[in-house]
Enzyme design. Structure first.
Site, PDB file in Angstrom:
ATOM      1  N   GLU A 162      16.240  28.288 -11.548  1.00 19.67           N
ATOM      2  CA  GLU A 162      16.550  29.468 -12.667  1.00 19.67           C
ATOM      3  C   GLU A 162      17.166  29.698 -13.330  1.00 19.67           C
ATOM      4  O   GLU A 162      16.876  30.338 -14.660  1.00 19.67           O
ATOM      5  CB  GLU A 162      17.070  30.634 -11.184  1.00 19.67           C
ATOM      6  CG  GLU A 162      15.973  31.061 -10.191  1.00 19.67           C
ATOM      7  CD  GLU A 162      16.286  30.037  -9.182  1.00 19.67           C
ATOM      8  OE1 GLU A 162      16.787  28.358  -9.024  1.00 19.67           O
ATOM      9  OE2 GLU A 162      16.061  30.644  -8.350  1.00 19.67           O
ATOM     10  N   GLY A 185      29.583  25.391  -3.919  1.00 19.13           N
ATOM     11  CA  GLY A 185      29.754  26.669  -5.094  1.00 19.13           C
ATOM     12  C   GLY A 185      30.003  27.771  -4.389  1.00 19.13           C
ATOM     13  O   GLY A 185      30.452  28.632  -5.819  1.00 19.13           O
ATOM     14  N   ARG A 186      29.496  27.936  -3.546  1.00 19.91           N
ATOM     15  CA  ARG A 186      30.108  29.379  -3.225  1.00 19.91           C
ATOM     16  C   ARG A 186      31.333  29.193  -2.864  1.00 19.91           C
ATOM     17  O   ARG A 186      32.576  30.651  -2.575  1.00 19.91           O
ATOM     18  CB  ARG A 186      29.219  29.698  -1.624  1.00 19.91           C
ATOM     19  CG  ARG A 186      29.605  28.214  -0.821  1.00 19.91           C
ATOM     20  CD  ARG A 186      28.825  29.280   0.539  1.00 19.91           C
ATOM     21  NE  ARG A 186      28.722  27.698   1.584  1.00 19.91           N
ATOM     22  CZ  ARG A 186      28.144  26.615   1.367  1.00 19.91           C
ATOM     23  NH1 ARG A 186      27.021  26.688   0.846  1.00 19.91           N
ATOM     24  NH2 ARG A 186      27.962  26.265   2.307  1.00 19.91           N
ATOM     25  N   GLU A 246      25.515  31.245   3.380  1.00 19.48           N
ATOM     26  CA  GLU A 246      25.340  30.019   3.392  1.00 19.48           C
ATOM     27  C   GLU A 246      26.069  28.491   4.281  1.00 19.48           C
ATOM     28  O   GLU A 246      25.657  27.981   4.475  1.00 19.48           O
ATOM     29  CB  GLU A 246      25.550  29.768   1.616  1.00 19.48           C
ATOM     30  CG  GLU A 246      24.658  29.071   1.004  1.00 19.48           C
ATOM     31  CD  GLU A 246      24.620  29.016  -0.243  1.00 19.48           C
ATOM     32  OE1 GLU A 246      25.219  27.823  -0.812  1.00 19.48           O
ATOM     33  OE2 GLU A 246      23.004  28.721  -0.836  1.00 19.48           O
ATOM     34  N   LYS A 271      26.693  24.151 -11.628  1.00 23.53           N
ATOM     35  CA  LYS A 271      27.327  22.691 -10.620  1.00 23.53           C
ATOM     36  C   LYS A 271      26.043  21.196 -11.532  1.00 23.53           C
ATOM     37  O   LYS A 271      26.788  21.055 -11.823  1.00 23.53           O
ATOM     38  CB  LYS A 271      27.582  22.574  -9.431  1.00 23.53           C
ATOM     39  CG  LYS A 271      28.246  21.612  -8.881  1.00 23.53           C
ATOM     40  CD  LYS A 271      28.552  22.016  -6.933  1.00 23.53           C
ATOM     41  CE  LYS A 271      29.020  20.836  -6.631  1.00 23.53           C
ATOM     42  NZ  LYS A 271      28.921  20.933  -5.272  1.00 23.53           N
ATOM     43  N   HIS A 290      26.780  57.788   3.935  1.00 23.21           N
ATOM     44  CA  HIS A 290      26.240  58.745   3.371  1.00 23.21           C
ATOM     45  C   HIS A 290      24.160  58.412   3.206  1.00 23.21           C
ATOM     46  O   HIS A 290      23.718  58.931   3.115  1.00 23.21           O
ATOM     47  CB  HIS A 290      25.606  60.187   2.295  1.00 23.21           C
ATOM     48  CG  HIS A 290      27.413  60.327   2.400  1.00 23.21           C
ATOM     49  ND1 HIS A 290      27.234  61.841   2.716  1.00 23.21           N
ATOM     50  CD2 HIS A 290      28.185  60.297   1.789  1.00 23.21           C
ATOM     51  CE1 HIS A 290      28.743  61.844   3.335  1.00 23.21           C
ATOM     52  NE2 HIS A 290      29.538  60.936   2.471  1.00 23.21           N
ATOM     53  N   LYS A 296      12.651  25.689  -2.343  1.00 23.43           N
ATOM     54  CA  LYS A 296      13.366  25.074  -3.636  1.00 23.43           C
ATOM     55  C   LYS A 296      10.789  24.076  -3.841  1.00 23.43           C
ATOM     56  O   LYS A 296      10.480  23.985  -4.667  1.00 23.43           O
ATOM     57  CB  LYS A 296      13.923  24.212  -4.027  1.00 23.43           C
ATOM     58  CG  LYS A 296      15.053  25.008  -4.132  1.00 23.43           C
ATOM     59  CD  LYS A 296      16.067  24.479  -4.463  1.00 23.43           C
ATOM     60  CE  LYS A 296      17.612  24.902  -4.395  1.00 23.43           C
ATOM     61  NZ  LYS A 296      19.198  24.136  -4.641  1.00 23.43           N
TER      62      LYS A 296
HETATM   63  O1  F6P Z   1      20.281  26.832  -3.568  1.00 22.27           O
HETATM   64  C1  F6P Z   1      21.250  26.550  -3.179  1.00 22.27           C
HETATM   65  C2  F6P Z   1      22.614  26.855  -3.944  1.00 22.27           C
HETATM   66  O2  F6P Z   1      22.479  25.027  -4.427  1.00 22.27           O
HETATM   67  C3  F6P Z   1      24.059  27.446  -3.883  1.00 22.27           C
HETATM   68  O3  F6P Z   1      24.628  26.660  -2.680  1.00 22.27           O
HETATM   69  C4  F6P Z   1      25.458  27.449  -5.510  1.00 22.27           C
HETATM   70  O4  F6P Z   1      25.384  28.037  -5.108  1.00 22.27           O
HETATM   71  C5  F6P Z   1      23.417  27.211  -5.946  1.00 22.27           C
HETATM   72  O5  F6P Z   1      22.881  27.350  -5.281  1.00 22.27           O
HETATM   73  C6  F6P Z   1      23.122  27.025  -7.571  1.00 22.27           C
HETATM   74  O6  F6P Z   1      23.483  25.722  -7.611  1.00 22.27           O
HETATM   75  P1  F6P Z   1      23.902  24.794  -9.435  1.00 22.27           P
HETATM   76  O7  F6P Z   1      25.379  25.957  -9.799  1.00 22.27           O
HETATM   77  O8  F6P Z   1      23.892  23.613  -9.271  1.00 22.27           O
HETATM   78  O9  F6P Z   1      22.984  26.109 -10.568  1.00 22.27           O
END
Ligand code: F6P
Length: 548
Positions: free
Chosen positions: A220, A275-276, A361, A214, A392, A512
């Site tokens: 990452e 995002g979620r 979240e 987003k 199990h 972060k």
């Molecule tokens: O760190 C949490 C978050 O902001 C989530 O809410 C989101 O889904 C994820 O990181 C990834 O964010 P982006 O789509 O901006 O890379």
């Protein structure tokens, strides 16, 4: 409530319905499901609702009709109906980020009018969907060629959180409908192993990367995206290859262009999609590539059917509302810490992981919209595994442990893989588990089986352990949409009752920021004196000393 202002709310624990529930709880807590069922032949069908093809049995909960009535009062006194309308009509109910919350617009009818800041967003949603469909068709048909003229056989989605969990979950859930001659992989972790393992057997000439972020700034994802770029160029040797092998899904066109991705291959979405809550936006591009545009649209129609139900059905027949209220009941009155989600369908193996972000979240918050610290529990911990595997492993604790863990069983009447009697065995286990949890086995029953007296306490099942059962006909794209929307709106219901902002996520920020600082120190001269506590400093020093 004005566009971005905080609603004036009576604190939750001062609402008359809350107080009535507190009193009522004292009467209900000691009741056993055995007695509730024994004295009420109609309970199993009365405490059940069917909506949009999902049958929701909530009779095995530690509730009476009065509990339901009081919980519905609580919903009304909390302004659930007004807040729901505010969400659907684009009010900026995400008050800490001053944003509308309109994932429902992603699956609205083409002629719907939903305005944000005076602009109808629905035409833009359809524009992006058409763009996605066109791109997907070209890739799936082989018309889209890579830098060496080969068609794409592999799709790798790079993203994290909402830009990964939805796509992976949906791919796994809808694998039956996916292109079996194409490979789909998902890279999320900044641990290089994730990238290495996802790509080790792929040919860069046939590999398309979708960089899903987003913000297009997430550490990452950007790290993995750069690695993917190097991996592609090391073999394809030509900068121009990036345009043929990379697409982006983002709200940040500027950063996408900087990365070198042709913005013609960028699929946008908007700040009013969290995002979620984004798996049905362009973030679902990998899903569309896997299952095709028709199936994707059918998934959207499933989401929409549940949206309509949530928006229009009376609260007492409203599936997400009832489900959300039950979560509140256990979290705040019984003090349950967790909810187990137990899908009896192997295709839903990533569904609990997906729900973890959606629920935790969203509702892992300790201050109200007005900034007051809450004096009640909010979002429970969601976890789970597909049945029957979990049986199990951890079911022992659910059956005979000391904690009360409400369970969501999810099952399908028809299987996509009819093999002998597998499906009957699977579903027999769903029904058996719900029954065993609720009714247990008394000492008398255990003795009657000839159990020696010393062993009796070990073999007793107290029962009275609550569960919901969600029964659907078949796992189709449409059914998946309904199921996800059901949980989305249940989460919303809980957040409204708890008076929190379910749509921000400030809690992930501190880690972060600290990581950024520590990266510099690990790469540079090490931790500066006094810049960290003694534990963190010692750990960093040990790592630096021993890594080489
Ligand atoms: O760190 C949490 C978050 O902001 C989530 O809410 C989101 O889904 C994820 O990181 C990834 O964010 P982006 O789509 O901006 O890379």
């Amino acid at each position: 409530m004005s566009a971005t202002s905080t609603p004036v709310q009576t604190p939750l624990t001062q609402l008359p319905a809350w107080r009535a529930l507190q009193q009522h709880f004292e009467a209900v807590r000691t009741k056993h499901l055995r007695d509730l069922f024994a004295g009420d032949a109609g309970r199993g069908t009365r405490l059940a609702v069917e909506a949009a093809g999902i049958y929701f049995d909530y009779s095995k909960h530690r509730i009476t009709d009065e509990t339901v009535r009081l919980l519905l009062d609580l919903a009304r006194q909390s302004g659930l109906e007004e807040r729901r309308e505010a969400m659907f009509t684009g009010e900026k109910i995400n008050i800490t980020e001053k944003r509308a919350v309109l994932h429902t617009a992603l699956r609205a009818a083409k002629d719907a009018v939903i305005e944000v800041d005076g602009r109808n967003v629905v035409p833009e949603v359809y524009e992006v969907l058409d763009h996605m469909a066109d791109f997907s068709e070209r890739v799936r048909s082989g018309v889209w060629k890579g830098a060496t003229g080969k068609a794409m056989r592999n799709v790798v989605n790079i993203g994290i959180g909402g830009s990964d969990l939805g796509p992976v979950m949906a791919y796994e859930a809808l694998r039956h409908y996916s292109r079996r001659d194409m490979t789909f992989r998902f890279v999320s972790n900044v641990d290089g192993t994730d990238f290495a393992e996802a790509t080790h057997d792929l040919d860069p000439a046939e590999t398309l990367f979708i960089i899903s972020s987003k913000t297009f700034t997430t550490l990452e994802t950007m790290t993995n995206a750069q690695t993917a770029r190097q991996w592609s160029l090391a073999r394809l040797k030509d900068e121009r290859a990036v345009a043929k092998h990379f697409a982006a899904v983002s709200t940040n066109a500027e950063e996408v262009a900087k990365f070198g991705i042709d913005t013609a291959n960028m699929f946008g979405f908007w700040d009013w999609v969290g995002g979620r809550y984004s798996m049905d936006s362009a973030i679902g591009l990998s899903t569309m590539l896997a299952i095709g545009p028709e199936n994707f649209r059918s998934m959207l129609s499933g989401f929409h059917a549940m949206d309509e139900h949530f928006r229009t059905a009376p609260l007492e027949k409203n599936l997400p509302v009832l489900m959300g209220l039950l979560s509140v009941w256990y979290a705040d009155f019984f003090g349950s810490e967790t909810v187990a989600v137990l899908p009896y369908d192997q295709y839903l193996k990533r569904f609990p992981a997906y729900l973890q972000q959606l629920t935790m979240e969203s509702n892992g918050k300790h201050v109200t919209l007005a900034g007051r610290r809450v004096d009640y529990a909010t979002g429970p911990i969601f976890w789970g595994e597909p049945g029957t595997n979990g049986q199990h492993s951890f079911y022992q604790l659910i059956h005979q442990g000391t904690r009360l863990i409400p369970c969501d069983f999810i099952g399908f009447c028809r299987t996509l893989n009819p093999l002998g009697d597998h499906h009957t065995l699977l579903m027999a286990n769903v029904f058996a588990q719900g029954e065993a949890l609720a009714f247990g086995k008394t000492p008398e029953q255990v003795r009657a089986e000839g159990t020696p007296e010393w062993l009796v306490p070990h073999r007793v099942f107290e029962g009275n352990r609550p569960s919901s059962t969600l029964l659907l006909d078949q796992l189709t794209p449409e059914a998946l949409g309904k199921l996800v929307a059901l949980y989305e709106h249940s989460v919303f219901t809980q957040g409204v009752i708890w008076q929190i902002d379910s749509f921000d996520q400030w809690g992930v920020e501190l880690g972060k920021v600290l990581a950024k600082k520590i990266i510099g120190e690990l790469e540079g001269a090490g931790p500066a004196a006094g810049s960290h506590d003694s534990s963190t400093t010692a750990l960093m020093k040990r790592f630096r000393n021993r890594r080489s």
